[in-house]
Design an enzyme around this catalytic site. Structure first.
Site, PDB file in Angstrom:
ATOM      1  N   HIS A  40       0.851  -1.191   0.000  1.00  0.00           N
ATOM      2  CA  HIS A  40       0.000   0.000   0.000  1.00  0.00           C
ATOM      3  C   HIS A  40       0.889   1.245   0.000  1.00  0.00           C
ATOM      4  CE1 HIS A  40       1.034   0.220   4.231  1.00  0.00           C
ATOM      5  NE2 HIS A  40       0.513  -0.977   4.436  1.00  0.00           N
ATOM      6  N   HIS A  43       4.085   1.346   2.210  1.00  0.00           N
ATOM      7  CA  HIS A  43       5.232   0.626   1.641  1.00  0.00           C
ATOM      8  C   HIS A  43       5.855   1.440   0.509  1.00  0.00           C
ATOM      9  CE1 HIS A  43       2.644  -2.919   3.025  1.00  0.00           C
ATOM     10  NE2 HIS A  43       3.743  -3.048   3.742  1.00  0.00           N
ATOM     11  N   GLN A  67       6.123 -14.480  13.531  1.00  0.00           N
ATOM     12  CA  GLN A  67       5.644 -13.330  14.287  1.00  0.00           C
ATOM     13  C   GLN A  67       4.141 -13.326  14.540  1.00  0.00           C
ATOM     14  OE1 GLN A  67       7.082 -10.416  11.257  1.00  0.00           O
ATOM     15  NE2 GLN A  67       5.145  -9.387  11.647  1.00  0.00           N
ATOM     16  N   GLN A 159       8.393  -1.646  16.947  1.00  0.00           N
ATOM     17  CA  GLN A 159       9.212  -2.503  16.088  1.00  0.00           C
ATOM     18  C   GLN A 159      10.446  -1.746  15.593  1.00  0.00           C
ATOM     19  OE1 GLN A 159       7.490  -5.064  12.882  1.00  0.00           O
ATOM     20  NE2 GLN A 159       8.303  -3.508  11.516  1.00  0.00           N
ATOM     21  N   VAL A 182       2.253   6.948   6.716  1.00  0.00           N
ATOM     22  CA  VAL A 182       1.378   7.420   5.631  1.00  0.00           C
ATOM     23  C   VAL A 182      -0.054   7.107   6.039  1.00  0.00           C
ATOM     24  CG1 VAL A 182       0.765   7.148   3.199  1.00  0.00           C
ATOM     25  CG2 VAL A 182       3.166   7.049   3.921  1.00  0.00           C
ATOM     26  N   SER A 192      -2.062  -3.109   5.683  1.00  0.00           N
ATOM     27  CA  SER A 192      -2.598  -4.233   4.917  1.00  0.00           C
ATOM     28  C   SER A 192      -3.852  -4.767   5.600  1.00  0.00           C
ATOM     29  CB  SER A 192      -1.558  -5.345   4.821  1.00  0.00           C
ATOM     30  OG  SER A 192      -0.332  -4.822   4.358  1.00  0.00           O
TER      31      SER A 192
HETATM   32  P1  AMP Z   1       4.393  -4.821   6.856  1.00  0.00           P
HETATM   33  O1  AMP Z   1       4.245  -5.275   5.440  1.00  0.00           O
HETATM   34  O2  AMP Z   1       3.099  -4.455   7.507  1.00  0.00           O
HETATM   35  O3  AMP Z   1       5.255  -5.728   7.691  1.00  0.00           O
HETATM   36  O4  AMP Z   1       5.180  -3.446   6.794  1.00  0.00           O
HETATM   37  C1  AMP Z   1       6.423  -3.356   6.144  1.00  0.00           C
HETATM   38  C2  AMP Z   1       7.055  -2.041   6.498  1.00  0.00           C
HETATM   39  O5  AMP Z   1       6.199  -0.967   6.081  1.00  0.00           O
HETATM   40  C3  AMP Z   1       7.241  -1.880   8.007  1.00  0.00           C
HETATM   41  O6  AMP Z   1       8.506  -1.258   8.249  1.00  0.00           O
HETATM   42  C4  AMP Z   1       6.105  -0.982   8.388  1.00  0.00           C
HETATM   43  O7  AMP Z   1       6.360  -0.206   9.536  1.00  0.00           O
HETATM   44  C5  AMP Z   1       5.978  -0.104   7.172  1.00  0.00           C
HETATM   45  N1  AMP Z   1       4.643   0.484   7.110  1.00  0.00           N
HETATM   46  C6  AMP Z   1       3.455  -0.177   7.211  1.00  0.00           C
HETATM   47  N2  AMP Z   1       2.424   0.687   7.156  1.00  0.00           N
HETATM   48  C7  AMP Z   1       2.964   1.920   7.027  1.00  0.00           C
HETATM   49  C8  AMP Z   1       2.423   3.241   6.924  1.00  0.00           C
HETATM   50  N3  AMP Z   1       1.106   3.461   6.937  1.00  0.00           N
HETATM   51  N4  AMP Z   1       3.277   4.278   6.794  1.00  0.00           N
HETATM   52  C9  AMP Z   1       4.623   4.057   6.775  1.00  0.00           C
HETATM   53  N5  AMP Z   1       5.189   2.851   6.862  1.00  0.00           N
HETATM   54  C10 AMP Z   1       4.378   1.789   6.994  1.00  0.00           C
END
Ligand code: AMP
Length: 314
Positions: A40, A43, A67, A159, A182, A192
């Site tokens: 999204h 990312h 996790q 995290q 974001v 997600s």
């Molecule tokens: P995930 O796929 O949820 O494990 O996220 C992958 C990376 O994207 C992680 O470092 C998250 O912190 C980052 N991330 C997820 N959502 C957002 C967001 N809304 N804004 C900025 N970074 C994000």
């Protein structure tokens, strides 16, 4: 197996190593963006930052079984390979590392990495084993890819603090770059998991950014008791019938210990269960830009969920 195309994709460690060794020996700086897919706008912002700061960008896509607390949540996690690939292509990512479970966690895998400070409370308390699972996978990924920089979202604030600690403690030769959260037009952090919400649950989810907003306003108005600011945030979520408050706190951004005397770099962190998912949000109390932007958050969520959707019937 390395397939030519855009982006180049590999699902094996050997494929990843081969490509990265080539780039490194050509003197190119590699940036890594670890993700669990279902990509999204959050990312994409990490990818854009990586593109600005490095010569080659690798995005890993792997739903990390270590996790998740239980199989049901692991299975329910959204997966959307075709759309992910289109987004990686549009973002001009150089390599997608989408390992199979066996490639990432080979038979006999018996190591765990645990960061012992800042991981027991909050998300760690609600999700036993979660951070150990993240730390183990991130350590392995960083070691396999050897990037000069790795990009993580501030959205997952605890995290991010843990990964910084891990990299410092193990002396890993990588710079951890934290990227701003974001948000959707109503303030809800892109996630997600948002796709698992109905329209009314999605509206209840807007209580999290509103809680963050209440904390920032209280701080701006001169309130300096961490406990009082946290209570202001928690009250907003508690008043939303569709959300069940997990926690609301004001913490030090490095140790995640509660801040008794709130400071500008202190973080307000909130979590709530909304429908089938847990949502989290956070912000620095002294973030004036976010406070100004929060005043313009719309009260209704956007119509269709973000990102291209697969055509019906697929
Ligand atoms: P995930 O796929 O949820 O494990 O996220 C992958 C990376 O994207 C992680 O470092 C998250 O912190 C980052 N991330 C997820 N959502 C957002 C967001 N809304 N804004 C900025 N970074 C994000």
């Amino acid at each position: 197996v390395t397939r030519p195309g855009n982006p180049e994709t590999t699902d094996t460690v050997a494929g990843l190593r081969r490509r990265l060794d080539d780039w490194r020996s050509a003197g190119l700086r590699v940036g890594l963006v670890p993700t669990m897919g279902a990509l999204h706008a959050g990312h994409r912002s990490l990818i854009r930052r990586a593109r600005r700061q490095t010569d080659r960008v690798v995005v890993s896509v792997f739903v990390n079984p270590l996790q998740f607390e239980d199989r049901a949540q692991f299975s329910a996690y959204p997966r959307d390979r075709a759309t992910d690939r289109a987004q990686l292509r549009a973002a001009r990512v150089d390599l997608c590392f989408a390992p199979t479970r066996r490639a990432m966690l080979p038979a006999g895998f018996a190591t765990r990495v645990a960061v012992l400070r800042g991981t027991h409370g909050w998300e760690g308390a609600d999700r036993p084993g979660h951070f150990e699972g993240v730390a183990t996978l991130v350590a392995r990924l960083l070691s396999l890819a050897g990037p000069v920089r790795a990009y993580f979202g501030e959205k997952d604030a605890q995290q991010l603090a843990m990964v910084r600690r891990l990299v410092r403690d193990l002396g890993l030769p990588v710079e951890v770059v934290g990227c701003p959260t974001v948000r959707e037009p109503d303030g809800v952090a892109c996630s997600s998991r948002n796709r698992l919400l109905t329209a009314s649950q999605r509206r209840a989810g807007a209580s999290l950014p509103q809680a963050v907003r209440a904390a920032l306003s209280a701080y701006q108005a001169g309130e300096r008791s961490g406990e009082t600011i946290a209570r202001r945030a928690g009250d907003v979520i508690a008043a939303e019938p569709g959300a069940s408050l997990g926690y609301a706190a004001v913490v030090d951004p490095d140790t995640f210990e509660p801040q008794v005397a709130a400071s500008a770099r202190g973080l307000v962190i909130v979590a709530a269960r909304v429908g089938p998912v847990r949502l989290i949000d956070s912000a620095r109390l002294g973030d004036r830009r976010l406070a100004a932007r929060a005043a313009r958050w719309t009260s209704s969520p956007p119509g269709p969920p973000p990102g291209p959707r697969p055509p019906p019937g697929t």
